[in-house]
Design an enzyme around this catalytic site. Structure first.
Site, PDB file in Angstrom:
ATOM      1  N   GLN A  47       0.871  -0.783  -0.315  1.00  0.00           N
ATOM      2  CA  GLN A  47       0.169   0.168   0.410  1.00  0.00           C
ATOM      3  C   GLN A  47       1.079   1.012  -0.166  1.00  0.00           C
ATOM      4  OE1 GLN A  47      -2.830  -0.896  -0.084  1.00  0.00           O
ATOM      5  NE2 GLN A  47      -3.816   1.277  -0.368  1.00  0.00           N
ATOM      6  N   HIS A  78       1.937   3.114  -3.056  1.00  0.00           N
ATOM      7  CA  HIS A  78       0.691   3.922  -3.841  1.00  0.00           C
ATOM      8  C   HIS A  78       1.539   5.009  -4.531  1.00  0.00           C
ATOM      9  CE1 HIS A  78      -2.314   1.820  -5.584  1.00  0.00           C
ATOM     10  NE2 HIS A  78      -1.968   1.135  -4.264  1.00  0.00           N
ATOM     11  N   GLU A 105      -9.759   3.453   4.325  1.00  0.00           N
ATOM     12  CA  GLU A 105      -9.924   3.264   2.818  1.00  0.00           C
ATOM     13  C   GLU A 105     -10.510   1.339   2.767  1.00  0.00           C
ATOM     14  OE1 GLU A 105      -7.408   3.422   0.270  1.00  0.00           O
ATOM     15  OE2 GLU A 105      -8.504   3.648  -1.453  1.00  0.00           O
ATOM     16  N   HIS A 106      -8.707   0.788   3.085  1.00  0.00           N
ATOM     17  CA  HIS A 106      -8.771  -0.716   3.155  1.00  0.00           C
ATOM     18  C   HIS A 106      -8.702  -1.204   5.017  1.00  0.00           C
ATOM     19  CE1 HIS A 106      -7.237   0.313  -1.045  1.00  0.00           C
ATOM     20  NE2 HIS A 106      -7.773  -0.586  -1.541  1.00  0.00           N
ATOM     21  N   ASP A 129      -7.442  -5.222  -5.532  1.00  0.00           N
ATOM     22  CA  ASP A 129      -7.305  -4.250  -6.079  1.00  0.00           C
ATOM     23  C   ASP A 129      -7.249  -4.253  -7.963  1.00  0.00           C
ATOM     24  OD1 ASP A 129      -6.355  -2.247  -4.201  1.00  0.00           O
ATOM     25  OD2 ASP A 129      -4.396  -2.686  -4.233  1.00  0.00           O
ATOM     26  N   HIS A 161     -52.711  23.768  -1.088  1.00  0.00           N
ATOM     27  CA  HIS A 161     -52.372  22.424  -1.392  1.00  0.00           C
ATOM     28  C   HIS A 161     -53.805  21.051  -1.007  1.00  0.00           C
ATOM     29  CE1 HIS A 161     -48.115  23.434  -1.472  1.00  0.00           C
ATOM     30  NE2 HIS A 161     -47.578  21.880  -1.773  1.00  0.00           N
TER      31      HIS A 161
HETATM   32  P1  NAD Z   1      -2.742  12.012 -10.140  1.00  0.00           P
HETATM   33  O1  NAD Z   1      -2.744  11.717 -11.131  1.00  0.00           O
HETATM   34  O2  NAD Z   1      -3.276  11.926  -8.888  1.00  0.00           O
HETATM   35  O3  NAD Z   1      -1.669  13.030 -10.237  1.00  0.00           O
HETATM   36  C1  NAD Z   1      -1.195  13.916 -10.598  1.00  0.00           C
HETATM   37  C2  NAD Z   1      -1.364  14.314 -11.335  1.00  0.00           C
HETATM   38  O4  NAD Z   1      -1.359  15.598 -10.373  1.00  0.00           O
HETATM   39  C3  NAD Z   1      -0.343  15.260 -12.512  1.00  0.00           C
HETATM   40  O5  NAD Z   1      -1.180  15.109 -14.007  1.00  0.00           O
HETATM   41  C4  NAD Z   1      -1.282  17.168 -12.429  1.00  0.00           C
HETATM   42  O6  NAD Z   1      -1.309  18.032 -13.302  1.00  0.00           O
HETATM   43  C5  NAD Z   1      -1.008  17.107 -10.817  1.00  0.00           C
HETATM   44  N1  NAD Z   1      -0.060  18.259 -10.083  1.00  0.00           N
HETATM   45  C6  NAD Z   1       1.146  16.437  -9.636  1.00  0.00           C
HETATM   46  N2  NAD Z   1       1.683  18.124  -8.804  1.00  0.00           N
HETATM   47  C7  NAD Z   1       1.285  19.260  -8.899  1.00  0.00           C
HETATM   48  C8  NAD Z   1       1.496  20.298  -8.785  1.00  0.00           C
HETATM   49  N3  NAD Z   1       2.931  20.927  -7.749  1.00  0.00           N
HETATM   50  N4  NAD Z   1       0.832  21.558  -8.771  1.00  0.00           N
HETATM   51  C9  NAD Z   1      -0.704  20.935  -8.941  1.00  0.00           C
HETATM   52  N5  NAD Z   1      -0.749  19.858  -9.860  1.00  0.00           N
HETATM   53  C10 NAD Z   1      -0.303  19.021  -9.822  1.00  0.00           C
HETATM   54  O7  NAD Z   1      -1.550  10.201  -9.804  1.00  0.00           O
HETATM   55  P2  NAD Z   1      -0.589  10.592  -9.056  1.00  0.00           P
HETATM   56  O8  NAD Z   1       0.269  11.413  -7.909  1.00  0.00           O
HETATM   57  O9  NAD Z   1       0.526   9.375  -8.933  1.00  0.00           O
HETATM   58  O10 NAD Z   1      -1.505  10.294  -7.773  1.00  0.00           O
HETATM   59  C11 NAD Z   1      -2.063   8.424  -7.677  1.00  0.00           C
HETATM   60  C12 NAD Z   1      -2.878   8.475  -6.455  1.00  0.00           C
HETATM   61  O11 NAD Z   1      -4.093   8.021  -6.169  1.00  0.00           O
HETATM   62  C13 NAD Z   1      -2.120   7.554  -5.355  1.00  0.00           C
HETATM   63  O12 NAD Z   1      -1.747   8.088  -4.449  1.00  0.00           O
HETATM   64  C14 NAD Z   1      -3.354   6.919  -5.144  1.00  0.00           C
HETATM   65  O13 NAD Z   1      -2.831   6.831  -3.653  1.00  0.00           O
HETATM   66  C15 NAD Z   1      -4.841   6.925  -5.073  1.00  0.00           C
HETATM   67  N6  NAD Z   1      -5.193   5.744  -5.556  1.00  0.00           N
HETATM   68  C16 NAD Z   1      -6.819   6.197  -4.584  1.00  0.00           C
HETATM   69  C17 NAD Z   1      -7.021   4.934  -5.151  1.00  0.00           C
HETATM   70  C18 NAD Z   1      -8.772   5.420  -4.439  1.00  0.00           C
HETATM   71  O14 NAD Z   1      -9.712   4.403  -4.122  1.00  0.00           O
HETATM   72  N7  NAD Z   1      -8.462   6.083  -3.177  1.00  0.00           N
HETATM   73  C19 NAD Z   1      -7.428   3.690  -5.781  1.00  0.00           C
HETATM   74  C20 NAD Z   1      -6.216   4.433  -7.330  1.00  0.00           C
HETATM   75  C21 NAD Z   1      -5.055   5.628  -6.652  1.00  0.00           C
END
Ligand code: NAD
Length: 431
Positions: free
Chosen positions: A251, A254, A320-321, A354, A413
């Site tokens: 986890q 991620h 969440e999990h 997942d 009414h």
């Molecule tokens: P993401 O797609 O969520 O974010 C990437 C985007 O964030 C970029 O395209 C950019 O536009 C923006 N970003 C990054 N830095 C920035 C900044 N400084 N200012 C403004 N915008 C900015 O991808 P990620 O970052 O890999 O995050 C994915 C998240 O989703 C992880 O935290 C993961 O744990 C979570 N997740 C949650 C679930 C759920 O069900 N809760 C499921 C899958 C993934």
């Protein structure tokens, strides 16, 4: 990782664990600025923000035409895995489809019918890792619900992960846009020259995605705030500490803001899990990310004085999990109403859910499991209640309705009921 005692936590530590926001509040202003830019400048803002934040020169924001090619280009093994996971997810979500119903309550024919939304947007994260699985989890329930237009938005890249595109094809999305973060949420919520506004934006993401969803909520429907991933494992002396540690490390992979927690009533298990976490983290591809997540204020290995104390801790955390690796897992689960998805026993790793058990992995984080569940077919449906009254049934209700209407000062009414019950008032009365 050090073991901390649940009964020794100070108020600050408790707040970090139970009132966590995973950095969402800190970026609210940034996210609002981005949303405003996209709202006023449309595609121009998307291109500028993609250059500024993602470092990508975006030509076409709409990449739908690349989807089929990507689906053909990926290797057989990956395609088979996506199709297998998609079939399980479809099967589990088809089981959730509610049926329309009508029942006669003594002359009052009452019912409920369900219809899909017309348009939804699914955010598929793709910043630090690609999430084709999130495409399946967002798109398939919408398609099963009957939504006609399902668009996917995922961060831009020199070459978008073909597996993400293939997943969109296999899941049944009909548009894919390369735009990430807060700008993606804004574009789906308000529309741009290229992107059609949708009725509901769903899907998980990092702090900016989550903050933007909080920002647009009200103008457009959202599912819920699904931020950085979390797991809480309840273990007793029967658990294998190495497997508990493997789940925590998985986890943590991620992202740096992910939170991972184990709580146990057995001191030897606590010490063994803490040591095994370190072993499992060492040498992993994303070791740096994993170690950052393990160091979070909302992460840790905790020793409770008893199983009831561990259960209370889990309920307060509202993860969440929730993984239960202990005797009589069902009985423990019964005492924890607040959890997005539960994984019972040693052969149910969170990773299986997942990807491929069929349950949805888009789940509420930051304690939102106290008030909502994860993505499901319901997320994409609207319901209408329906009633048809016989003359007698309206007569039976007459006094109740007119009395309450008059008590509220709504005399018209009352009149609308009385007018129907005057002899012969309704033409073509069927009763
Ligand atoms: P993401 O797609 O969520 O974010 C990437 C985007 O964030 C970029 O395209 C950019 O536009 C923006 N970003 C990054 N830095 C920035 C900044 N400084 N200012 C403004 N915008 C900015 O991808 P990620 O970052 O890999 O995050 C994915 C998240 O989703 C992880 O935290 C993961 O744990 C979570 N997740 C949650 C679930 C759920 O069900 N809760 C499921 C899958 C993934």
């Amino acid at each position: 990782m050090n073991v901390r005692r649940v009964d020794a936590l100070d108020p600050g530590e408790r707040a970090a664990l139970f009132d966590r926001d995973a950095g969402v509040d800190a970026v609210r202003d940034d996210a609002r600025d981005i949303v405003d830019r996209v709202r006023s400048e449309g595609d121009v803002a998307i291109r500028d923000l993609s250059r500024e934040i993602d470092g990508v020169e975006v030509g076409n924001v709409d990449v739908t035409d690349r989807v089929e090619r990507a689906a053909e280009a990926i290797d057989e093994e990956t395609r088979a895995a996506i199709e297998d996971a998609a079939a399980n997810i479809r099967e589990f979500h088809e089981r959730q489809l509610p049926e329309d119903w009508t029942e006669d309550f003594g002359g009052r024919e009452l019912g409920r019918r369900f219809r899909p939304l017309d348009t939804v947007g699914v955010y598929a994260p793709g910043g630090t890792a690609a999430y084709p699985s999130s495409v399946l989890m967002g798109v398939i329930p919408a398609v099963v619900a009957g939504v006609e237009h399902v668009a996917v938005a995922t961060p831009p890249a020199e070459e978008i992960n073909p597996v993400t595109l293939a997943a969109a094809d296999i899941a049944g999305a009909d548009a894919v846009y390369q735009v990430g973060g807060a700008q993606a949420v804004a574009a789906l919520a308000y529309g741009t020259e290229t992107i059609n506004a949708v009725q509901k934006v769903v899907g998980p993401g990092n702090q900016w995605v989550t903050a933007a969803k909080a920002e647009v909520r009200g103008d457009v429907e959202i599912d819920f705030l699904a931020g950085p991933s979390e797991v809480l494992v309840i273990a007793d002396g029967t658990a294998d500490p190495s497997l508990v540690a493997a789940d925590l490390v998985a986890q943590a992979e991620h992202g740096e803001t992910s939170s991972v927690v184990a709580v146990t009533d057995d001191e030897a298990t606590a010490e063994a899990v803490a040591a095994a976490v370190d072993d499992h983290a060492t040498g992993r591809d994303r070791e740096e990310t994993i170690r950052a997540a393990l160091d979070n204020d909302a992460s840790g290995v905790f020793l409770a004085r008893s199983m009831p104390e561990a259960v209370l801790f889990a309920e307060e955390y509202a993860p969440e999990h929730l993984s239960i690796q202990a005797d009589d897992a069902e009985a423990l689960l019964d005492r924890i109403p607040s959890a997005g998805s539960a994984f019972l026993g040693p052969y149910s790793p969170v990773a299986a859910g997942d990807y491929a058990t069929g349950t949805n992995h888009v789940l509420p984080t930051n304690g939102k499991a106290r008030v909502t569940g994860g993505l499901s077919v319901d997320t994409f449906l609207r319901s209408t209640t329906v009633q048809r009254l016989s003359e007698d049934a309206l007569g039976d209700l007459r006094d109740t309705v007119t009395t309450l209407a008059n008590a509220e000062g709504l005399e018209a009414h009352a009149h609308s009921v009385d007018a129907r019950l005057e002899a012969g008032a309704v033409d073509g009365d069927e009763d």
